[in-house]
Write an enzyme that holds these catalytic residues in place. Structure first.
Site, PDB file in Angstrom:
ATOM      1  N   TYR A   1      62.987  21.934  99.400  1.00  0.00           N
ATOM      2  CA  TYR A   1      61.813  22.116 100.258  1.00  0.00           C
ATOM      3  C   TYR A   1      61.640  20.897 101.157  1.00  0.00           C
ATOM      4  O   TYR A   1      62.077  19.784 100.803  1.00  0.00           O
ATOM      5  CB  TYR A   1      60.549  22.284  99.395  1.00  0.00           C
ATOM      6  CG  TYR A   1      60.384  23.677  98.864  1.00  0.00           C
ATOM      7  CD1 TYR A   1      59.610  24.612  99.542  1.00  0.00           C
ATOM      8  CD2 TYR A   1      61.003  24.075  97.692  1.00  0.00           C
ATOM      9  CE1 TYR A   1      59.458  25.908  99.067  1.00  0.00           C
ATOM     10  CE2 TYR A   1      60.857  25.366  97.200  1.00  0.00           C
ATOM     11  CZ  TYR A   1      60.080  26.268  97.898  1.00  0.00           C
ATOM     12  OH  TYR A   1      59.943  27.551  97.423  1.00  0.00           O
TER      13      TYR A   1
ATOM     14  N   TYR B   1      66.724  27.174  93.106  1.00  0.00           N
ATOM     15  CA  TYR B   1      66.610  25.695  93.072  1.00  0.00           C
ATOM     16  C   TYR B   1      65.989  25.230  91.755  1.00  0.00           C
ATOM     17  O   TYR B   1      65.244  25.988  91.120  1.00  0.00           O
ATOM     18  CB  TYR B   1      65.760  25.197  94.251  1.00  0.00           C
ATOM     19  CG  TYR B   1      64.327  25.687  94.240  1.00  0.00           C
ATOM     20  CD1 TYR B   1      63.333  25.011  93.524  1.00  0.00           C
ATOM     21  CD2 TYR B   1      63.956  26.829  94.937  1.00  0.00           C
ATOM     22  CE1 TYR B   1      62.027  25.466  93.520  1.00  0.00           C
ATOM     23  CE2 TYR B   1      62.649  27.287  94.938  1.00  0.00           C
ATOM     24  CZ  TYR B   1      61.686  26.590  94.227  1.00  0.00           C
ATOM     25  OH  TYR B   1      60.401  27.051  94.213  1.00  0.00           O
TER      26      TYR B   1
ATOM     27  N   ARG C   1      64.509  28.144  89.470  1.00  0.00           N
ATOM     28  CA  ARG C   1      63.783  29.307  89.982  1.00  0.00           C
ATOM     29  C   ARG C   1      64.774  30.163  90.773  1.00  0.00           C
ATOM     30  O   ARG C   1      65.611  29.623  91.487  1.00  0.00           O
ATOM     31  CB  ARG C   1      62.673  28.868  90.939  1.00  0.00           C
ATOM     32  CG  ARG C   1      61.543  28.088  90.288  1.00  0.00           C
ATOM     33  CD  ARG C   1      60.227  28.480  90.935  1.00  0.00           C
ATOM     34  NE  ARG C   1      59.928  29.860  90.617  1.00  0.00           N
ATOM     35  CZ  ARG C   1      59.113  30.654  91.317  1.00  0.00           C
ATOM     36  NH1 ARG C   1      58.527  30.168  92.390  1.00  0.00           N
ATOM     37  NH2 ARG C   1      58.898  31.909  90.965  1.00  0.00           N
TER      38      ARG C   1
ATOM     39  N   HIS D   1      63.827  32.696  96.566  1.00  0.00           N
ATOM     40  CA  HIS D   1      62.646  33.463  96.977  1.00  0.00           C
ATOM     41  C   HIS D   1      62.062  32.911  98.269  1.00  0.00           C
ATOM     42  O   HIS D   1      62.358  31.796  98.679  1.00  0.00           O
ATOM     43  CB  HIS D   1      61.584  33.450  95.878  1.00  0.00           C
ATOM     44  CG  HIS D   1      61.154  32.067  95.487  1.00  0.00           C
ATOM     45  ND1 HIS D   1      61.821  31.311  94.556  1.00  0.00           N
ATOM     46  CD2 HIS D   1      60.151  31.279  95.932  1.00  0.00           C
ATOM     47  CE1 HIS D   1      61.237  30.133  94.427  1.00  0.00           C
ATOM     48  NE2 HIS D   1      60.227  30.076  95.254  1.00  0.00           N
TER      49      HIS D   1
ATOM     50  N   HIS E   1      58.157  32.491  99.908  1.00  0.00           N
ATOM     51  CA  HIS E   1      56.729  32.590  99.583  1.00  0.00           C
ATOM     52  C   HIS E   1      55.932  33.184 100.741  1.00  0.00           C
ATOM     53  O   HIS E   1      56.263  32.957 101.914  1.00  0.00           O
ATOM     54  CB  HIS E   1      56.146  31.198  99.322  1.00  0.00           C
ATOM     55  CG  HIS E   1      56.642  30.535  98.086  1.00  0.00           C
ATOM     56  ND1 HIS E   1      56.071  30.762  96.855  1.00  0.00           N
ATOM     57  CD2 HIS E   1      57.620  29.624  97.893  1.00  0.00           C
ATOM     58  CE1 HIS E   1      56.698  30.012  95.952  1.00  0.00           C
ATOM     59  NE2 HIS E   1      57.647  29.313  96.558  1.00  0.00           N
TER      60      HIS E   1
END
Ligand SMILES: [Fe+2]
Length: 293
Positions: A158, A192, A213, A216, A218
């Protein structure tokens, strides 16, 4: 003066809350005290273990700042956040989209994009087009809904974890058109590991748990008169779908890549989000409150 037993301390600790005027606070702290005391008795907690627990929670606090929220990570990895989310977001309208965890990487004030904008700012990775509609439970389009989207890069990182973490990337805000449609470009997100260099990472290691995780994207979708939806779309086939470290992935939110050449994107994910009206949530809350009194 009476000699206190382990059970007696619980009774006394609860009795000392009798003058609390906030019934909900009293209910929560009473139950917390009961469960905490029962937990200590059940595992026969030693002073050394108690000390280790205090040091662990202190470390969780020390590493937490405005860019890193280790307490949310702790709650997420213990499954507490998923339970709270599930209880708060039981479907009102039968076909409203399921919610999913906000997670620790949401940021206020993401850049605004128009239709077809590239939230990855041309970053390297497999090109992706994300498209769909925002609808109400009657299937009618919701025009002007504000969509906040954020995701990890194709390397599973991120923007908040990048060197220059003040720069925003792989995130943006856009509005649906009159037909409820939205469309933006990005890159395929990668699965990640949650931040693992802190006390929660050590905890996962000690428990022989992986920190991953599934891949995906968000979404947080807000529109006047509707309940804000916080959710995510998970990519079919990801090896971590069934063992998401934060228990966030849901079957109804799994999407597959489709081949597409539109706007130079190699793959597309399409999804129609269905928002629940605010009133039905309020009615539900009132019903719940009435039932609990
Ligand atoms: Fe995420």
């Amino acid at each position: 003066m009476k000699t206190l037993t382990a059970a007696g301390i619980t009774r006394r600790a609860i009795a000392r809350m009798s003058k609390c005027r906030d019934p909900r606070l009293k209910q929560i702290v009473r139950a917390l005290t009961n469960h905490l005391h029962d937990f200590a008795r059940e595992v026969k907690l030693t002073p050394e273990e108690w000390q280790a627990g205090i040091e662990f929670l202190t470390a969780v606090g020390h590493i937490t700042d405005e860019k890193r929220q280790e307490f949310i990570l702790l709650s997420d990895t213990l499954g507490l956040s998923a339970i709270v989310d599930l209880m708060a977001n039981r479907k009102g309208g039968a076909n409203a989209t399921d919610s999913s965890l906000l997670g620790p990487f949401f940021r206020q004030g993401a850049p605004i994009f128009s239709m077809d904008g590239d939230v990855s700012h041309g970053a390297s990775g497999d090109k992706l087009l994300v498209a769909g509609r925002v609808l109400n439970t009657a299937g009618k389009p919701v025009a002007g809904a504000l969509i906040d989207t954020w995701q990890a890069s194709s390397d599973g990182i991120y923007d908040l974890q990048q060197k220059d973490s003040d720069l925003m990337n792989f995130r943006g805000r856009l509005r649906t058109g009159a037909d409820g449609r939205f469309r933006f470009r990005s890159v395929k997100p990668s699965s990640y590991p949650v931040p693992s260099d802190g006390p929660v990472g050590k905890m996962l290691l000690a428990l022989a748990r992986h920190p991953y995780r599934p891949a995906h994207v968000h979404f947080k979708i807000a529109a006047p008169g509707y309940r804000t939806l916080t959710t995510a779309l998970y990519i079919a086939g990801d090896r971590y779908l069934d063992s998401d470290v934060v228990f966030g992935a849901k079957k109804s939110l799994v999407v597959s890549y489709r081949r597409s050449e539109t706007n130079g994107a190699a793959s597309t994910i399409e999804f129609d989000f269905v928002l629940d009206r605010k009133e039905s949530t309020n009615k539900r809350s009132r019903r719940k409150l009435a039932a609990s009194v």
